[in-house]
Design an enzyme around this catalytic site. Sequence first.
Site, PDB file in Angstrom:
ATOM      1  N   ASP A 128      51.158  40.584  47.903  1.00 19.52           N
ATOM      2  CA  ASP A 128      51.832  40.850  46.566  1.00 19.52           C
ATOM      3  C   ASP A 128      53.234  40.923  46.953  1.00 19.52           C
ATOM      4  OD1 ASP A 128      49.315  40.812  45.595  1.00 19.52           O
ATOM      5  OD2 ASP A 128      49.118  43.394  45.477  1.00 19.52           O
ATOM      6  N   ALA A 137      46.083  47.860  40.787  1.00 18.43           N
ATOM      7  CA  ALA A 137      44.840  48.282  41.806  1.00 18.43           C
ATOM      8  C   ALA A 137      44.315  49.329  41.253  1.00 18.43           C
ATOM      9  CB  ALA A 137      45.030  48.266  43.163  1.00 18.43           C
ATOM     10  N   ALA A 138      44.510  49.813  40.176  1.00 15.93           N
ATOM     11  CA  ALA A 138      43.829  50.889  39.505  1.00 15.93           C
ATOM     12  C   ALA A 138      42.347  50.699  39.365  1.00 15.93           C
ATOM     13  CB  ALA A 138      44.437  51.337  38.161  1.00 15.93           C
ATOM     14  N   GLY A 139      42.058  49.484  38.709  1.00 20.38           N
ATOM     15  CA  GLY A 139      40.897  48.818  38.534  1.00 20.38           C
ATOM     16  C   GLY A 139      40.166  48.563  39.856  1.00 20.38           C
ATOM     17  N   ASP A 140      40.612  48.054  41.025  1.00 27.23           N
ATOM     18  CA  ASP A 140      40.144  47.923  42.357  1.00 27.23           C
ATOM     19  C   ASP A 140      39.739  49.428  42.684  1.00 27.23           C
ATOM     20  OD1 ASP A 140      40.927  45.163  41.865  1.00 27.23           O
ATOM     21  OD2 ASP A 140      42.637  45.586  42.906  1.00 27.23           O
ATOM     22  N   ALA A 166      40.419  41.651  48.432  1.00 29.39           N
ATOM     23  CA  ALA A 166      40.897  42.013  49.570  1.00 29.39           C
ATOM     24  C   ALA A 166      41.051  43.915  49.125  1.00 29.39           C
ATOM     25  CB  ALA A 166      41.922  41.817  50.256  1.00 29.39           C
ATOM     26  N   ASP A 214      52.375  53.490  39.492  1.00 27.95           N
ATOM     27  CA  ASP A 214      52.145  52.224  39.712  1.00 27.95           C
ATOM     28  C   ASP A 214      50.598  52.133  39.417  1.00 27.95           C
ATOM     29  OD1 ASP A 214      51.839  49.651  40.581  1.00 27.95           O
ATOM     30  OD2 ASP A 214      52.466  49.678  42.451  1.00 27.95           O
ATOM     31  N   GLY A 239      41.622  52.316  31.302  1.00 26.57           N
ATOM     32  CA  GLY A 239      43.032  52.985  31.704  1.00 26.57           C
ATOM     33  C   GLY A 239      42.956  54.542  31.389  1.00 26.57           C
TER      34      GLY A 239
HETATM   35  O1  RIB Z   1      44.303  44.215  41.083  1.00 25.09           O
HETATM   36  C1  RIB Z   1      45.474  44.081  41.490  1.00 25.09           C
HETATM   37  C2  RIB Z   1      45.790  42.675  42.365  1.00 25.09           C
HETATM   38  O2  RIB Z   1      45.764  41.537  41.381  1.00 25.09           O
HETATM   39  C3  RIB Z   1      46.893  42.691  43.004  1.00 25.09           C
HETATM   40  O3  RIB Z   1      46.866  42.864  44.374  1.00 25.09           O
HETATM   41  C4  RIB Z   1      47.400  41.016  43.056  1.00 25.09           C
HETATM   42  O4  RIB Z   1      46.984  40.652  44.159  1.00 25.09           O
HETATM   43  C5  RIB Z   1      46.374  40.580  42.060  1.00 25.09           C
HETATM   44  O5  RIB Z   1      45.389  39.777  42.828  1.00 25.09           O
END
Ligand code: RIB
Length: 307
Positions: A14, A250-253, A43, A247, A223
């Site tokens: 990123d 990656a909130a969803g991740d 990842a 920031d 959100g």
């Molecule tokens: O979900 C966030 C991710 O989306 C970031 O880390 C970026 O690499 C994109 O894949």
Amino acid sequence: MMPRILVLGSLNLDLVLHVPRMPVEGETLPSTASATLCGGKGANQAVACARMGAAVSMIGRVGDDPAGLMLRTALAEESIELAGVLATPNTASGVAVIFLTPDGQNRIVLVPGANAALSPGDVAAHDAAFADCALLLCQLEAPLETVAAAIERAHAVGKPVLLNPAPARALPSELLARTDYLIPNESEATLLTGIAVTDAASAAEAALKLRGQGAGHVIVTLGAGGILIADRDGCRHMPALPARVVDTTAAGDSFIGGFAAGLVEGLSVDDAARLGLAAARVCISRLGAQAALPYRAELSGLTEMIG
Ligand code: RIB
């Protein structure tokens, strides 16, 4: 032994550019700061699961470049099993250029790089990982035919599938029908259903349509509006915890990591979702994707605050 989550998906470097606002067409805008960080939805979700205490294996591809080494090292540091993360010769690792504004919102442009080389053959080559896992977790930054092959393989060995349909794209109905847990955000749910998802009511309408197409449990992430869960027990809304937004990358991740780890531990869908919401609340209060993902111990007391 802790049940294992198998993640099939992307790894990206990123490139985060802090900008005072989003640039407009034809404009050159100076960035106020920049950072090169580990990311990629696959990842990130693997790390999010591991930090919640799950055992994790990953299948993916990086390039044979320094970025690939950095991305693999980051996963190894989280004790993620990496035999399925291959370096692709003469190929660059995936890159995401992320514009981040002071209100914590982002716009992302993706260069797939080695992620595009992840093939159904890679799925077949790691057959044993499917038998060993308690849950398969996929997103859509890998080629769709590879995601479909992985979902088919998990189904064949009786393992549940969690699909995060991000980035948004149309999906074949056979794939939706093989998905036990489908977790889109508003725009992904909108694209998949044609229903403009803007709030809990429209999310419920979209989620029911997706259930009608065969998805088992549907969770639409909204959100700051929380989440909408639809399954055979009906539709229910859970609010997000109030947060200081730094920031939202990656909130969803982070939500998915908490949810998936909770599920394989044996939590109910609602309690697993509470764990996901608590993780997302911490994630958005910090900079970066993987860098911002919380450890389980940081969530103590938070899940109890969610209704
Ligand atoms: O979900 C966030 C991710 O989306 C970031 O880390 C970026 O690499 C994109 O894949």
